[in-house]
Design a protein around this motif. Structure first.
Motif, PDB file in Angstrom:
ATOM      1  N   ALA A   1      -7.892  -2.473   0.977  1.00 54.88           N
ATOM      2  CA  ALA A   1      -7.484  -3.879   0.962  1.00 54.88           C
ATOM      3  C   ALA A   1      -7.926  -4.558   2.256  1.00 54.88           C
ATOM      4  O   ALA A   1      -7.805  -3.996   3.349  1.00 54.88           O
TER       5      ALA A   1
ATOM      6  N   VAL B   1      -1.682  -3.419  -5.246  1.00 51.93           N
ATOM      7  CA  VAL B   1      -2.350  -2.124  -5.064  1.00 51.93           C
ATOM      8  C   VAL B   1      -1.394  -1.036  -5.526  1.00 51.93           C
ATOM      9  O   VAL B   1      -0.181  -1.134  -5.329  1.00 51.93           O
TER      10      VAL B   1
ATOM     11  N   GLU C   1      -1.697  -9.919  -4.364  1.00 51.07           N
ATOM     12  CA  GLU C   1      -2.659  -8.850  -4.602  1.00 51.07           C
ATOM     13  C   GLU C   1      -1.882  -7.552  -4.775  1.00 51.07           C
ATOM     14  O   GLU C   1      -1.037  -7.208  -3.934  1.00 51.07           O
TER      15      GLU C   1
ATOM     16  N   GLU D   1      -6.507   2.240  -2.674  1.00 52.92           N
ATOM     17  CA  GLU D   1      -6.501   0.780  -2.797  1.00 52.92           C
ATOM     18  C   GLU D   1      -5.861   0.131  -1.577  1.00 52.92           C
ATOM     19  O   GLU D   1      -6.304  -0.926  -1.123  1.00 52.92           O
TER      20      GLU D   1
ATOM     21  N   LEU E   1       0.388  -9.200  -0.182  1.00 49.85           N
ATOM     22  CA  LEU E   1      -0.002  -7.886  -0.682  1.00 49.85           C
ATOM     23  C   LEU E   1       1.239  -7.115  -1.099  1.00 49.85           C
ATOM     24  O   LEU E   1       2.191  -6.978  -0.324  1.00 49.85           O
TER      25      LEU E   1
END
Length: 403
Positions: A212, A203, A201, A208, A220
């Motif tokens: 999350a 950001v 993921e 963001e 991440l």
């Protein structure tokens, strides 16, 4: 019959002893759940003293001053008395002293296991935060292996193929993006898109990051600038770049839900960038940003976590001079003092004698690393080994014993 009963009794005793050992090791004796390592060039006594005075005057106390354990750290490389980033970080990450430019690899070319690699093998969650690029020598020493830290492409491939981070936050997006998207890559490759294709993921802003979800199955990755993240005094209210403390807080929130514990490495490299450029106030402010991030870690990781902060090397020979009053702080410590002398001076760097209010004794394109023992402070189980004079390789042993 008697012999059989005796053998049966011995077997039962051995089973009971084995169960007892496992019970004590896994349930009665608590392991250190959270292990957090901060690395920064701001961790030398002169920097810490200047940061204390700047923030609140001579009677002020930094958060890290409340930590119970402290040592002075000898930090030579294998080949030079003063380390570069690669050698200093490798000694901390692997417990082995190597030469300049070598990243987690010994003189014979053998790969050295880092604390993050050992933690991953034990099933712990892994986090890495850097104010610069994750491909730079300090963060790379915790996941990659290279004979030359300047060759970033092999380090990138190891990052993609071998690094198993749960959380990665920092800058350096340009190293992952093609020139057509504002990056440095001339091969047209969009590595950030590749990360998303691998299930990460992604950001790109503070908002963001804050939005999350803490409970996640995907890794991440946060890239908040193309190059180095902004200095703390450049980050204005409402900025879309998170502060170092912001990233530490969110990383802990993401990592601490992992049942087997976590290890988080924080590369507070903005202090290095400020010292390279002989920017004294920014060096002080980034040292304070490190202190605030350490306070955040102490608050969110809890009392049973192990928190260690250690310097890599000193840079530039920064000095705060003269006789400020006990209550003087902030701008009162900068510029020319009452005697007409520069309050801040440097030993080496881009501004020669007489050129500005922060002159260097010897002009160089960027400030040189200096021969100076750095400081290590710690809190939590195992940090009591931080006392007296220790080698930089001892930091690895303290972290490893806590796994």
């Amino acid at each position: 019959m008697k012999l059989r009963n005796q053998l049966l009794a011995i077997c039962c005793l051995l089973v009971f002893a084995a169960f007892g050992f496992l019970y004590v090791r896994n349930w009665v004796v608590p392991k250190t759940f959270g292990i957090i390592l901060f690395i920064s060039d701001g961790m030398v006594s002169r920097h810490l003293t200047a940061a204390r005075l700047y923030e609140g005057g001579a009677d002020h106390q930094l958060t890290l001053e409340s930590f119970p354990n402290l040592a002075l750290v000898r930090n030579s490389a294998r080949d030079f008395a003063v380390p570069d980033d690669a050698a200093a970080a490798t000694a901390i990450a692997t417990g082995v002293r190597v030469g300049h430019r070598q990243v987690a690899i010994d003189p014979g070319g053998r790969r050295l296991a880092s604390i993050l690699e050992l933690a991953r093998d034990q099933g712990r969650a892994l986090g890495l935060i850097t104010m610069g690029s994750p491909l730079s020598p300090t963060p790379a020493a915790f996941y990659a292996h290279s004979t030359d830290a300047r060759e970033t492409e092999p380090i990138l491939q190891q990052f993609l193929e071998q690094a198993k981070f749960d959380v990665l936050l920092g800058g350096g997006a340009a190293d992952f993006l093609p020139t057509t998207k504002g990056g440095n890559r001339k091969d047209g490759r969009d590595v950030l898109a590749e990360l998303q294709g691998k299930g990460w993921e992604l950001v790109r802003s503070k908002a963001e990051l804050e939005n999350a979800a803490a409970y996640r199955t995907a890794a991440l990755a946060g890239f908040f600038a193309n190059g180095q993240l902004a200095f703390s005094n450049q980050t204005e209210s409402g900025s879309q770049q998170p502060s170092l403390a912001d990233m530490v807080r969110r990383a802990i929130e993401f990592l601490q839900i992992h049942g087997k514990g976590y290890v988080l490495v924080v590369d507070a490299s903005a202090a290095t960038a400020a010292a390279d450029r002989n920017e004294g106030e920014r060096l002080i402010i980034e040292t304070l940003a490190l202190d605030h991030a350490i306070a955040t870690a102490a608050k969110y990781a809890g009392e049973k976590s192990l928190i260690v902060a250690v310097g890599k090397q000193a840079t530039g020979g920064f000095s705060l001079n003269g006789y400020p009053f006990v209550q003087d702080h902030g701008l009162a410590l900068l510029g020319i003092n009452a005697a007409g002398q520069p309050a801040i001076t440097w030993a080496t760097g881009p501004h020669g004698p007489g050129e500005k209010t922060e002159p260097s004794a010897f002009q160089t394109p960027t400030a040189l690393n200096t021969a100076e023992d750095v400081v290590a402070i710690g809190r939590g189980a195992g940090s009591e080994k931080l006392h007296g004079f220790i080698e930089n390789t001892a930091i690895f042993s303290i972290l490893k014993d806590a796994l």
